[in-house]
Write an enzyme that holds these catalytic residues in place. Structure first.
Site, PDB file in Angstrom:
ATOM      1  N   GLU A  77       6.755  -9.630  -1.732  1.00  0.00           N
ATOM      2  CA  GLU A  77       6.716 -10.612  -2.808  1.00  0.00           C
ATOM      3  C   GLU A  77       7.756 -10.284  -3.869  1.00  0.00           C
ATOM      4  OE1 GLU A  77       2.050 -11.930  -2.441  1.00  0.00           O
ATOM      5  OE2 GLU A  77       2.524 -10.292  -3.783  1.00  0.00           O
ATOM      6  N   CYS A 125      11.727  -9.731 -10.635  1.00  0.00           N
ATOM      7  CA  CYS A 125      11.011  -8.504 -10.302  1.00  0.00           C
ATOM      8  C   CYS A 125      11.011  -8.422  -8.779  1.00  0.00           C
ATOM      9  CB  CYS A 125       9.598  -8.584 -10.862  1.00  0.00           C
ATOM     10  SG  CYS A 125       8.562  -7.193 -10.375  1.00  0.00           S
ATOM     11  N   CYS A 143       3.503   0.313   0.194  1.00  0.00           N
ATOM     12  CA  CYS A 143       3.930   1.443  -0.623  1.00  0.00           C
ATOM     13  C   CYS A 143       3.278   2.707  -0.095  1.00  0.00           C
ATOM     14  CB  CYS A 143       3.531   1.227  -2.080  1.00  0.00           C
ATOM     15  SG  CYS A 143       4.252   2.436  -3.213  1.00  0.00           S
ATOM     16  N   CYS A 155      -1.320   5.021  -6.213  1.00  0.00           N
ATOM     17  CA  CYS A 155      -1.828   4.750  -7.563  1.00  0.00           C
ATOM     18  C   CYS A 155      -3.117   3.937  -7.437  1.00  0.00           C
ATOM     19  CB  CYS A 155      -0.804   3.971  -8.372  1.00  0.00           C
ATOM     20  SG  CYS A 155       0.793   4.779  -8.439  1.00  0.00           S
ATOM     21  N   CYS A 200      -3.326   0.120  -8.585  1.00  0.00           N
ATOM     22  CA  CYS A 200      -2.299  -0.835  -8.125  1.00  0.00           C
ATOM     23  C   CYS A 200      -2.681  -1.464  -6.794  1.00  0.00           C
ATOM     24  CB  CYS A 200      -0.958  -0.118  -7.993  1.00  0.00           C
ATOM     25  SG  CYS A 200       0.346  -1.183  -7.378  1.00  0.00           S
ATOM     26  N   CYS A 227       2.209  -7.284 -12.892  1.00  0.00           N
ATOM     27  CA  CYS A 227       2.368  -5.886 -12.454  1.00  0.00           C
ATOM     28  C   CYS A 227       1.164  -5.416 -11.677  1.00  0.00           C
ATOM     29  CB  CYS A 227       2.466  -4.947 -13.649  1.00  0.00           C
ATOM     30  SG  CYS A 227       4.029  -4.947 -14.460  1.00  0.00           S
TER      31      CYS A 227
END
Ligand code: SAH
Length: 346
Positions: A94, A107, A114, A118, A121, A339
């Site tokens: 995305e 962004c 990933c 975290c 997230c 975010c």
């Protein structure tokens, strides 16, 4: 069995010139095709109208153009746009366009999923599938630049590597993409308008300093106390704050560039005076800016945004220590584009 054709955009301009020479054509033809591929963003050989049909067919027989495809575009009520981008192998990442008064920011993602963990997230819930190629990163920027012109009547002005993935774990490809983005043969954007955001990979921050990169660095800190940081960003165990700080000292000594820290303040996690004192101690060695970002909930409420009293404490203590601080509101929340919300949900 079908033989997979090589992506022509993996070739440098020199390699493309050599290829044409090896075909008994003029090296100059390589420049022409290169311009179509990059500056003009051609999606197919057919688009290359000033190249002869015979040459186009020859290229078609030898190469593919693995362009990304914007599968789905969602628009938020605040003007934010989120693209679900399909890659040539069917995987999806995305990217987001964030319009503001005097700027439009893209962004972009650097990896599919990933590898970091975290806990706050959404992207960390997707396991890392692969790194993006330089052209897949570049294409995201081109797509957003087009949307910016179409929907906001102005070109893209800024880029942040704050989409999916950890850019410093795909450093070489991110660097190549930025080279294209900043090159006059690509988009010709200034590197000063590009921010690479990292969770903090010390070795790679030092490498960036050695490479004398011209773009800006942002570090997702969230806590300057090891025990707390490890509890919310478990990889901090492998890359503890001492190593991160040492790398940042090195970065500042080499580049003299201000360091930006991204920071979310959560209720009961990092909302005390002790947390702010540790933050001040961590960043006071160099000119710093702390961006306090709003928490975008991703699930059942394990993490809660701290109240405004805690935020005010952060702001006043940081300012008293002459550290620049901003408090940012999130954009595009209604379409899961803010975010930490990028998780290929729709
Ligand atoms: N891996 C890079 C870039 C992607 S994350 C990095 O960590 O910097 C981009 C930013 O969003 C980081 O500062 C990250 O800490 C923050 N973030 C992640 N999840 C979030 C959430 N749910 N709410 C607010 N910010 C979040």
């Amino acid at each position: 069995m079908e033989i997979k054709k090589k992506d022509i955009r993996a070739l440098t301009k020199e390699q493309l010139r050599d290829f044409f020479e090896s075909q008994g054509d003029k090296a100059f033809r390589g420049n022409q095709v290169y311009e179509w591929l990059w500056r003009k963003g051609a999606h197919s050989f057919e688009d290359m109208t000033n190249v002869s049909l015979e040459t186009r067919e020859m290229l078609e027989a030898n190469f593919a153009i693995n362009h990304i495809k914007v599968d789905q575009m969602q628009r938020s009520s605040d003007g934010t746009i989120k693209n679900a981008v399909r890659l040539h192998d069917g995987l999806i990442v995305e990217s987001v366009l964030i319009p503001a008064k005097n700027r439009t920011t893209a962004c972009v993602s650097s990896q599919v999923g990933c590898s970091l963990d975290c806990r706050f997230c959404a992207t960390s819930r997707l396991k890392r599938m692969r790194n993006l190629n330089p052209d897949e990163i570049y294409d995201q920027v081109v797509a957003i630049d087009r949307e910016s012109k179409l929907y906001h009547n102005r070109p893209l002005s800024n880029i942040v590597f704050m989409g999916m993935g950890e850019p410093l774990m795909n450093y070489n490809n991110v660097l190549k993409a930025i080279d294209k983005i900043t090159s006059p043969e690509g988009l010709g954007m200034s590197p000063k308008r590009i921010v690479v955001s990292t969770s903090g990979v010390p070795k790679m921050i030092k490498k960036m300093a050695d490479d004398e990169v011209k773009f800006k660095l942002a570090v997702s800190l969230h806590s300057a106390i090891d025990e707390i940081r490890t509890s919310i960003m478990p990889f901090n165990e492998t890359f503890p704050l001492k190593d991160l700080r040492e790398a940042l000292v090195y970065w500042y000594a080499k580049t003299k560039n201000r360091i930006t820290y991204e920071y979310v303040v959560w209720d009961g996690i990092n909302d005390t005076k002790k947390d702010v004192e540790a933050l001040i101690e961590f960043c006071k060695f160099a000119p710093s800016k702390v961006n306090i970002i709003e928490y975008n909930p991703i699930d059942d409420g394990e993490f809660q945004q701290a109240n405004s009293k805690a935020l005010d404490m952060y702001v006043s203590m940081l300012e008293a220590n002459r550290i620049t601080v901003t408090v940012r509101r999130s954009r595009g929340k209604d379409i899961d584009a803010a975010c930490g919300q990028l998780a290929n949900k729709s």
